[in-house]
Enzyme design. Structure first.
Site, PDB file in Angstrom:
ATOM      1  N   THR A   1      50.571  71.199  48.037  1.00 12.53           N
ATOM      2  CA  THR A   1      50.616  72.434  48.827  1.00 12.53           C
ATOM      3  C   THR A   1      50.874  72.134  50.290  1.00 12.53           C
ATOM      4  OG1 THR A   1      49.121  73.547  47.301  1.00 12.53           O
ATOM      5  CG2 THR A   1      49.292  74.468  49.518  1.00 12.53           C
TER       6      THR A   1
ATOM      7  N   THR B   1      40.837  69.741  47.529  1.00 15.51           N
ATOM      8  CA  THR B   1      40.980  68.892  46.361  1.00 15.51           C
ATOM      9  C   THR B   1      39.621  68.373  45.938  1.00 15.51           C
ATOM     10  OG1 THR B   1      41.848  66.788  45.501  1.00 15.51           O
ATOM     11  CG2 THR B   1      41.513  66.927  47.867  1.00 15.51           C
ATOM     12  N   ILE B   2      39.362  68.403  44.638  1.00 12.42           N
ATOM     13  CA  ILE B   2      38.125  67.795  44.171  1.00 12.42           C
ATOM     14  C   ILE B   2      38.207  66.278  44.251  1.00 12.42           C
ATOM     15  CG2 ILE B   2      37.622  69.731  42.627  1.00 12.42           C
ATOM     16  CD1 ILE B   2      38.356  67.838  40.286  1.00 12.42           C
ATOM     17  N   ASP B   3      39.443  65.725  44.339  1.00 14.71           N
ATOM     18  CA  ASP B   3      39.621  64.274  44.369  1.00 14.71           C
ATOM     19  C   ASP B   3      39.268  63.649  45.721  1.00 14.71           C
ATOM     20  OD1 ASP B   3      40.465  64.093  41.734  1.00 14.71           O
ATOM     21  OD2 ASP B   3      42.560  64.414  42.254  1.00 14.71           O
TER      22      ASP B   3
ATOM     23  N   MET C   1      37.985  62.798  36.604  1.00 16.06           N
ATOM     24  CA  MET C   1      39.278  62.948  37.257  1.00 16.06           C
ATOM     25  C   MET C   1      39.410  61.912  38.374  1.00 16.06           C
ATOM     26  SD  MET C   1      39.967  67.062  37.356  1.00 16.06           S
ATOM     27  CE  MET C   1      40.408  67.915  35.832  1.00 16.06           C
TER      28      MET C   1
ATOM     29  N   ARG D   1      43.307  60.407  39.676  1.00 17.31           N
ATOM     30  CA  ARG D   1      44.529  59.713  39.257  1.00 17.31           C
ATOM     31  C   ARG D   1      44.787  58.458  40.072  1.00 17.31           C
ATOM     32  NH1 ARG D   1      48.665  64.453  39.918  1.00 17.31           N
ATOM     33  NH2 ARG D   1      47.261  64.782  41.671  1.00 17.31           N
TER      34      ARG D   1
END
Length: 344
Positions: free
Chosen positions: A109, A129-131, A173, A175
């Site tokens: 985004t 972001t949850i990351d 989660m 990545r």
């Protein structure tokens, strides 16, 4: 003034709290200001989907999960269904007489926001972001809520692991950045934490798990979805249509561990979207509110082309060009990694 607000990318606890804070702060600074919600993220700009936001519409959003505006994590106005729809999106924004656009989202985004900023669009970003992996930002809202889910899952699974003498593998989660697994694993008392930034060797992990099972009767492993063996690649899940998704490392690891641990049973749990859903934690409600108020103030100041970021417990403005296309991973030697080394 008319200000558009959209939420892009995946859902995340705290999005509604940001929408609420932006709307209330703008309206109370000048009740002539109109706030317009863009539905389904950038897809709403492409298709011209808008709705008004006022005090009544956002009043009860502080503790509500998800996003009332909806989102779409693949809607790229510069490449939508094989076409560049950016001018179409801008035409819809112009038809709505938008003087500014607040985009709330993660790396994708904010990267799109930066492209629009280069086209002269008065745009402002809010990191989501949850990351917890957005560059130049020390803490993202949604992360604390996700960590709480992981910690709670590990705490619950510990009773099952102890009762049956098992090794339980929990996949989170993450990545490319292992913040969720790292903090969630520490908070949940995991006996081993595996993250993408540190490829792991299987034999030392097996030795660690045998030791923990011998000492306490069970073991917990917290692994981020992007973690990989030192001599291998991340585990990709093959989906219909030839789509690849980074997932499944927990199940694959459980299988490998089970083959080598003999009579010690190994089970895997994939938390998946449980980490995204539900109401935001108290911390995330406050952080979302701070980000929203800071974004509203930047709009009032006419300071566009930036994203709000948390640095040293202060909300600051960072040029979108310093954030777009970059990520914040767990750096070597980080204090949390030292905690893991000291404990494990």
């Amino acid at each position: 003034m008319r200000v558009g607000v959209l939420t892009g990318g995946g859902d995340c606890p705290g999005l509604n709290a940001v929408i609420r804070a932006v709307t209330l702060a703008l309206r109370r600074a000048d009740d002539r200001t109109e706030v317009v919600g863009v539905e389904r993220g950038f897809l709403g700009l492409i298709e011209g989907r808008f709705r008004p936001l006022d005090e009544a519409a956002v009043r009860d959003l502080l503790d509500e999960g998800g996003t009332v505006l909806g989102t779409h994590n693949r809607a790229d106005p510069f490449n939508w269904q094989g076409r560049d729809c950016s001018e179409q999106a801008l035409a819809h924004a112009k038809a709505q007489r938008l003087d500014a656009l607040v985009t709330i989202g993660g790396d994708g985004t904010l990267t799109l926001a930066e492209r629009f900023a280069r086209m002269g669009v008065p745009v402002l970003g809010v990191p989501k972001t949850i990351d917890n992996d957005i560059a130049q930002n020390e803490r993202s809202f949604g992360f604390d809520s996700a960590v709480a889910v992981v910690a709670d899952a590990l705490t619950r699974l510990k009773t099952t692991a102890r009762s049956h003498g098992r090794v339980m593998v929990v996949e989170t989660m993450g990545r490319h950045a292992g913040w969720i697994a790292l903090e969630g694993g520490l908070a949940g008392g995991a006996d081993a934490i595996l993250i993408p930034e540190q490829p792991f060797a299987l034999e030392p992990l097996l030795e660690r798990l045998r030791e923990r099972v011998s000492a306490q009767g069970y073991a917990l492993v917290c692994v981020a979805e992007g973690a990989a063996l030192a001599d291998g690649a991340p585990h990709w899940q093959h989906l219909p249509g030839g789509v690849l998704r980074l997932s499944g490392v927990g199940q694959a690891l459980a299988h490998e561990l089970g083959e080598r641990l003999g009579d010690i049973e190994v089970r895997a749990t994939l938390l998946g979207h449980l980490q995204r859903g539900g109401a935001p934690s108290s911390f995330d409600r406050v952080l979302s509110t701070r980000f929203g108020v800071a974004a509203a103030q930047a709009v009032l100041d006419g300071d566009y082309g930036h994203t709000i970021a948390l640095q040293g417990d202060r909300c600051v403005r960072v040029p979108l060009s310093q954030v777009a296309g970059r990520s914040r991973c767990v750096p070597p030697g980080h204090e949390l990694l030292r905690c893991v080394d000291a404990l494990f």
